[in-house]
Design a protein around this motif. Structure first.
Motif, mmCIF file in Angstrom:
data_model
loop_
_atom_site.group_PDB
_atom_site.id
_atom_site.type_symbol
_atom_site.label_atom_id
_atom_site.label_comp_id
_atom_site.label_asym_id
_atom_site.label_seq_id
_atom_site.Cartn_x
_atom_site.Cartn_y
_atom_site.Cartn_z
ATOM 1 N N LYS A 51 0.819 -1.211 0.000
ATOM 2 C CA LYS A 51 0.000 0.000 0.000
ATOM 3 C C LYS A 51 0.855 1.264 0.000
ATOM 4 C CE LYS A 51 -3.895 -0.999 2.382
ATOM 5 N NZ LYS A 51 -4.546 -1.039 3.698
ATOM 6 N N ILE A 52 2.030 1.231 0.644
ATOM 7 C CA ILE A 52 2.814 2.471 0.760
ATOM 8 C C ILE A 52 3.946 2.582 -0.273
ATOM 9 C CG2 ILE A 52 2.310 2.801 3.223
ATOM 10 C CD1 ILE A 52 5.197 1.727 3.749
ATOM 11 N N ALA A 53 4.121 1.541 -1.081
ATOM 12 C CA ALA A 53 5.210 1.605 -2.069
ATOM 13 C C ALA A 53 4.955 2.731 -3.067
ATOM 14 C CB ALA A 53 5.307 0.272 -2.805
ATOM 15 N N GLU A 54 5.985 3.562 -3.288
ATOM 16 C CA GLU A 54 5.818 4.704 -4.207
ATOM 17 C C GLU A 54 6.501 4.473 -5.552
ATOM 18 O OE1 GLU A 54 7.241 8.073 -2.074
ATOM 19 O OE2 GLU A 54 5.427 8.197 -0.849
ATOM 20 N N ILE A 55 7.445 3.518 -5.565
ATOM 21 C CA ILE A 55 8.180 3.224 -6.798
ATOM 22 C C ILE A 55 8.142 1.705 -6.979
ATOM 23 C CG2 ILE A 55 10.420 3.358 -7.972
ATOM 24 C CD1 ILE A 55 11.169 5.557 -5.885
ATOM 25 N N ALA A 56 7.998 1.256 -8.229
ATOM 26 C CA ALA A 56 8.111 -0.182 -8.509
ATOM 27 C C ALA A 56 9.009 -0.367 -9.717
ATOM 28 C CB ALA A 56 6.734 -0.779 -8.782
#
Ligand code: NAP
Length: 321
Positions: A51-56
């Motif tokens: 939910k908190i990941a900003e970059i993949a």
């Protein structure tokens, strides 16, 4: 461009539908190049971490998995082609960055040169003669008397043009916006497209798949080809109308096609391209991403973002590439 300095976000999921060993190699090399980041396979992340990941970092990701990453600001693909990402995720509010790797361009130009020479030196015809145990010399033409037309003068097309030019071929190229490239006659627009088909002994497509390029290469263009012209498709399969390409080969408008990319991959067992005597089928191998150099590029882009908040040039979702 992102102007504010970003917060450090510790976990970056690697989302990919690739073989397990390949996924492990990506995660391991990316982690090695970015010791200050935590990069883990998507499946290892908890619901909260997702939910908190900003970059993949992605390689042909499952869109349902990406949908769980609700805070994404940007994704970095480790592949150059992005049509699937744009069509599946283009309406999501994050930026898409694709791989632009000089090593990939070198690998592609080496493939373009190899298969251009394969056609230039009549290797399909000599292989057919050998099958018939027939000793026959075909007419020889110098490279300098042949014109190779490159469709798409982007990162890959420009490098390929330079490689073919150094080998002695006359090179002409076509792109959306008119280019100015040393020793390459550059064309654009509808008339330019017709002209490149008329003038080329060998045509090489390095076009991306977009709404504008889908099915673009069809009978009306193949009918303009020079007698005995060859065709190489290393861009995307659906840029070519397959039925029209088969017709052009059967009617003799085209002499041989080298195809590395197809509308459906892997190429279905019953596809007519497999058994066609004028077609060389390759399993999408002309320019695989190099995990080492691609990881370094992704790492450098991430470092710049962490230090300055600046993103690399992102894909124009409207244009589709
Ligand atoms: P790129 O830098 O984005 O270049 C794309 C080129 O195509 C540009 O010159 C662009 O024109 C031109 N173009 C796009 N739409 C057009 C249109 N409607 N009419 C005329 N020209 C158009 O892409 P790249 O890095 O060179 O890669 C090209 C493609 O190669 C990728 O999209 C991918 O599909 C494919 N690829 C295949 C393999 C493989 O192993 N077979 C490996 C890597 C990549 P402008 O310059 O005017 O924008």
């Amino acid at each position: 461009m992102v102007s504010s300095r970003p917060e450090i976000q510790k976990t970056i999921p690697f989302v990919g539908q690739v073989p397990k060993s390949e996924l492990e190699s990506w995660v391991s090399l990316l982690s090695e190049k970015m010791p200050n980041e935590s990069i883990r396979p998507f499946t290892d992340l908890s619901a909260e971490e997702r939910k908190i990941a900003e970059i993949a970092i992605v390689a042909n990701p499952d869109p349902d998995e990406v949908a769980e990453l609700t805070s994404l600001k940007w994704v970095h693909s480790v592949w150059a082609g992005v049509e699937k990402l744009v069509s599946e995720l283009g309406d999501r509010p994050f930026e898409i960055i694709r791989l632009v790797d000089p090593e990939l361009a070198r690998t592609m130009s080496d493939a373009v040169l190899s298969w251009t020479l394969y056609l230039h030196r009549d290797m399909p015809a000599y292989a057919a003669l050998q099958k018939k145990r027939q000793w026959e010399e075909l007419p020889f033409t110098r490279a300098s008397d042949k014109t190779v037309g490159i469709l798409g003068l982007g990162n890959l097309g420009i490098e390929a043009a330079s490689c073919l030019g150094s080998f002695g071929f006359n090179v002409i190229g076509w792109s959306r916006s008119l280019k100015d490239i040393k020793d390459v006659r550059c064309l654009a627009g509808e008339e330019g497209l017709k002209e490149i088909f008329k003038k080329s002994d060998i045509l090489v497509s390095l076009l991306p798949l977009t709404p504008q390029t889908r099915g673009l290469l069809s009978s009306s263009l193949f009918s303009l080809c020079k007698d005995g012209a060859g065709f190489i498709n290393f861009g995307r399969g659906a840029v070519v109308n397959s039925r029209d390409l088969l017709k052009a080969l059967d009617s003799g408008s085209l002499n041989h096609a080298v195809l590395d990319v197809f509308e459906t991959e892997p190429l279905p067992q019953d596809d007519p391209f497999w058994g066609h005597e004028k077609v060389t089928v390759l399993p999408h191998i002309s320019a695989p991403s190099d995990i080492g150099t691609a990881s370094s590029i992704v790492a450098a882009n991430l470092r710049t973002y962490r230090e300055t908040g600046t993103l690399p040039k992102s894909v124009d979702k409207k244009r589709g590439y």
